[in-house]
Design an enzyme around this catalytic site. Sequence first.
Site, PDB file in Angstrom:
ATOM      1  CB  SER A 159      -0.927   0.006   1.223  1.00  0.00           C
ATOM      2  OG  SER A 159      -0.187  -0.223   2.420  1.00  0.00           O
TER       3      SER A 159
ATOM      4  CG  HIS B 298      -1.506   3.542   4.550  1.00  0.00           C
ATOM      5  ND1 HIS B 298      -2.339   2.848   5.400  1.00  0.00           N
ATOM      6  CD2 HIS B 298      -0.818   2.593   3.861  1.00  0.00           C
ATOM      7  CE1 HIS B 298      -2.175   1.549   5.233  1.00  0.00           C
ATOM      8  NE2 HIS B 298      -1.249   1.371   4.302  1.00  0.00           N
TER       9      HIS B 298
END
Length: 264
Positions: free
Chosen positions: A40, A246
């Site tokens: 990711s 993230h």
Amino acid sequence: MSVRTFWASVSTLAIGAVAVLGLAQPASAAGANYVALGDSYSSGVGAGSYTSESGDCLRSTKSYPYLWAAANAPSSFTSVACSGATTSSVSSGQLGALSSSTTLVSVTAGGNDVGFADVMQTCVLQSEATCVARVNTAVSQAQNTLPAKLDSLYSGIHTRSPQAHVVVLGYPRFYKLSGSCIAGLTETERGAINNASEILNGVIAKRAANAGFTFSSVVDEFTGHELCSGDPWLHSVTLPITNSYHPKAVGQSNGYLPAFRSVA
């Protein structure tokens, strides 16, 4: 040597130097066949602007591979990075994008192998002691089982693209200790998570070096922009939950992109 001959020689050398210094990198980038692999952090989860074809892999046009390709116009560009990818799923599901003509590869992998998402969920929802114990388990996995998995992945990349320049990128340091956060995880938990990320990066860097690949850390780029810094380039716990921990779009453009560009 006459004066005229001397200056003609100097001019020739100068033109050659300009060609080497000024044109080599853009020409190399323009001629690159670039493939982005990984999890990711390479697909761009958290950056938004996901491509429709990527589905649950959540590949973002604001991720560093897309940004680099847009700026450098390589001969070809493919990103097969996917949210949730492990070293084994990169090996089994992404290496088909590589070929003997691939000249540039980027990859992030290893975080999911040690249960990164579960670590963060445990630390957010459970006690400090449980959090630290889960972090320690991840550290043990990084030190004892991850190296062989990375070796296998890197060997697969080299086999398919033996002439490629392979750039392995690491993960950020997540927290600024004694920072601006007044709620959430304790300093002990934040410190344990930071220590685990440093160990993980160290393992990845060593295996990349052993494979003859280039490791590029993103820790320097994110320093001053960790969680609790006051200007974080990372999402904290947020909705959608997949964005949590993230990089934001700015983390991709100002963090990962410079780290990749400096060695690509």
